[in-house]
Design a protein around this motif. Structure first.
Motif, PDB file in Angstrom:
ATOM      1  N   VAL A  89      41.345  55.975  32.888  1.00  0.00           N
ATOM      2  CA  VAL A  89      40.139  55.255  32.643  1.00  0.00           C
ATOM      3  C   VAL A  89      39.961  54.056  33.960  1.00  0.00           C
ATOM      4  N   ILE A 100      39.049  45.459  25.927  1.00  0.00           N
ATOM      5  CA  ILE A 100      40.404  45.884  26.082  1.00  0.00           C
ATOM      6  C   ILE A 100      41.121  45.814  24.830  1.00  0.00           C
ATOM      7  N   ILE A 103      40.277  48.958  22.661  1.00  0.00           N
ATOM      8  CA  ILE A 103      40.992  50.100  23.092  1.00  0.00           C
ATOM      9  C   ILE A 103      42.308  50.024  22.612  1.00  0.00           C
ATOM     10  N   LYS A 104      42.990  48.875  22.970  1.00  0.00           N
ATOM     11  CA  LYS A 104      44.701  48.885  22.761  1.00  0.00           C
ATOM     12  C   LYS A 104      44.965  48.832  20.885  1.00  0.00           C
ATOM     13  N   ILE A 113      46.255  57.799  27.132  1.00  0.00           N
ATOM     14  CA  ILE A 113      45.884  56.994  28.047  1.00  0.00           C
ATOM     15  C   ILE A 113      46.855  57.124  29.317  1.00  0.00           C
ATOM     16  N   LEU A 116      44.763  52.807  32.799  1.00  0.00           N
ATOM     17  CA  LEU A 116      43.596  51.702  32.279  1.00  0.00           C
ATOM     18  C   LEU A 116      43.562  50.693  33.221  1.00  0.00           C
TER      19      LEU A 116
END
Length: 611
Positions: A89, A100, A103-104, A113, A116
């Motif tokens: 990404v 962020i 996503i985490k 992933i 990032l």
């Protein structure tokens, strides 16, 4: 981005590239599909379209850092059956912390992933030395009648600042940020308008973005490495409308081009109806690259030499010859030489009201657009001639509609508080109460080795860039966001320094960078079929660019012109500093005129920018 996403599994080296509507434009302005496939990308997808699951392939996401995009990405990669094996990404600009965290916090997605990162690549390159932020409505949203009270004003400036900042992030440049400041008036009753503060606000927003890069981007410079000058379209309202006589400008002004795409007819091989063929006028065409900034007469002479030598074998030369013939024919048909001479005489103070009136009387059936452009130049030089009912009389003489005259009237919206109303409340373009000298440019014919007719005109940014290079920009008019560092020798001019390429100083050069300076892409030698260099500027410049000074960036809010792009290439050679032009858009005269009308027009759409 594409190279670092290569998989270690040789059995599945092909990847999917997924982009949104903005990043796909960034990519298409930067490279061709063949360049992408060469890096192992077999499929390019739209983030918001239904996509086929490809669980054996890796995916590269090049997307803007928006909530909608992140939600879509997480949807793709979450659950038991993600669409792709692994996701790399890359965000086009800085990512907000909450996205962020989102996503985490998705534990099913996180192990899938592979990368990032913030790519910081959200501008649109249109030339080896030019980019745009793709704000076609910038004039309307920042300078329109109701712009100051609109939410679009701040939104437009913020996105613009973000995109400009990514230019410096991707090039690892930390600029002195200079901007055209609002005028401080002695008259306390006259307040500074929101329009005059546009460059100031943009400079502040860019500065906020760039200063963050010093702590977030690895190896980002901690001291200034280049110059950025921010101005708006009010610095020069003549450049967007005057007839330019260079090959590139005339092609875009007079031919029916779609961007850089030219459609022409070729004889059918079967003897039937002519076939239509599309050709791109771009840097990959060595003939176009050599001729684009040449005066039309010089371009014709150069091409005639090539025609004599080898045109029968070269389709590119045949195309340029066809373009030139179309331009010459169109110029003759509309009497462009006479009009062009009058335009330039007005700008340099060699013609006035009498000549304009005589021209309009003699050209009653001339093209309305050309007469409108003439009146717009006339209004810039003689604003007092448009007070009261004088504008109406000129409109009637030129046989222009009230719709057309909006373009003339709306020029005042770009001038801010330096515009004034007359005692009876009618429109006036006057800068101040003092009588102005009726010349908009200093004649520099003796300073330049120009031999062609109608080549006197130059855009104002040429003077500004030269003054910036010398450190002679007036500080009260062009202020700086930076607190000058001890090594910068003040903020009014570029620092002095030597190149450290190969670990040696090369002697004092103006604006020398402490980092190795790569050769400007346009300056790399290319060979044409006839042995000439494909870029004519190389005939006057040494191939040794190791001592080139710091870059100069100029950003014009409200649209730039092809003459201004030409000047940046010219000054790169003259100043030995790469000059990069940025703007909200690149506008040809018909586009600019329609955008100007939109400043007070509700019925028109920006989609009608081609008249």
């Amino acid at each position: 981005m594409l190279q670092t996403s290569k998989s270690g599994d040789s059995r599945s080296s092909w990847k999917v590239l997924i982009m949104d509507k903005v990043t796909v434009k960034v990519m298409s302005h930067s490279c061709k599909m063949a360049d992408i496939t060469d890096q192992g990308v077999s499929l390019v997808e739209d983030l918001f379209r239904r996509r086929q699951p490809l669980p054996s392939m890796d995916a590269i996401y090049f997307i803007q850092p928006s909530k909608e995009n992140v939600v879509m990405f997480l949807s793709d990669m979450s659950g038991r059956e993600p669409l792709y094996r692994k996701a790399y990404v890359y965000f086009s600009s800085s990512v907000p912390k909450d996205l962020i965290a989102r996503i985490k916090n998705d534990t099913s997605v996180l192990p899938r992933i592979g990368a990032l990162r913030e790519m910081n690549l959200e501008y649109f390159s249109i030339d080896s030395q030019a980019f745009i932020t793709d704000h076609e409505r910038a004039l309307e949203e920042l300078f329109g009648e109701d712009a100051g009270s609109s939410r679009r004003f701040d939104a437009c400036l913020n996105v613009m600042a973000t995109r400009i900042a990514t230019v410096f992030a991707s090039l690892k440049e930390f600029p002195f940020v200079r901007y055209r400041a609002a005028k401080v008036l002695d008259d306390a009753s006259t307040m500074t308008t929101f329009r005059e503060l546009v460059p100031t606000k943009l400079a502040a927003a860019i500065w906020n973005n760039i200063t963050m890069y010093k702590s977030t981007i690895p190896n980002f410079p901690q001291t200034e490495t280049c110059e950025l000058l921010i101005v708006d379209r009010s610095i020069d309202q003549i450049a967007p409308i005057i007839h330019e006589w260079t090959y590139d400008a005339m092609c875009h002004d007079m031919l029916d081009l779609d961007g850089n795409k030219y459609v022409h007819e070729v004889p059918s091989k079967s003897g039937g109806e002519p076939e239509k063929k599309e050709v791109l006028l771009e840097d990959h065409d060595s003939f176009w690259l050599e001729l684009r900034h040449a005066h039309i007469a010089e371009a014709s002479e150069r091409l005639s030499e090539k025609m004599t030598n080898f045109v029968s074998k070269n389709k590119a030369a045949q195309l340029q010859q066809r373009l030139l013939e179309n331009l010459m024919q169109s110029s003759e048909t509309v009497g462009l030489r006479e009009l062009g001479q009058l335009e330039q005489d007005l700008v340099f103070g060699d013609a006035g009201t009498k000549e304009v009136i005589n021209f309009l009387r003699m050209k009653q059936n001339g093209m309305c657009e050309n007469k409108l452009r003439l009146l717009m130049i006339y209004a810039s030089v003689y604003p007092e001639k448009f007070e009261g009912d004088k504008a109406t009389k000129l409109m009637q003489l030129a046989k222009l509609s009230r719709e057309d005259m909006k373009a003339v009237k709306n020029m005042k919206l770009l001038e801010g508080s330096v515009s004034r109303k007359t005692s009876n409340g009618t429109f006036s373009l006057k800068f101040d109460s003092a009588k102005r000298k009726h010349a908009e440019r200093k004649d520099r014919t003796g300073e330049e080795e120009e031999t062609w007719a109608l080549s006197r005109f130059y855009p104002m940014i040429e003077e500004l860039i030269e003054k910036l290079n010398k450190g002679e920009l007036p500080k009260e008019d062009y202020q700086c966001m930076n607190n000058p560092s001890p090594s910068s020798h003040g903020s009014s001019g570029p620092p002095q320094g030597g190149s450290l390429r190969s670990g040696r100083t090369s002697g004092p050069t103006q604006g020398g960078s402490v980092r190795s300076r790569r050769t400007a892409t346009w300056a790399r030698s290319r060979a044409s079929d006839d042995g000439y260099s494909s870029d004519s500027v190389l005939r006057n410049v040494s191939n040794d660019f190791k001592k080139m000074g710091q870059r100069i960036f100029v950003f014009i809010i409200g649209g730039a012109t092809r003459s201004e792009l030409r000047v940046c290439h010219k000054l790169t050679a003259k100043l030995r500093r790469e000059v990069v032009l940025g703007s909200t858009s690149i506008d040809d005269p018909p586009q600019y005129i329609t955008k100007l009308k939109l400043l007070s027009e509700k019925e028109l759409s920006v989609d009608d920018v081609r008249i």
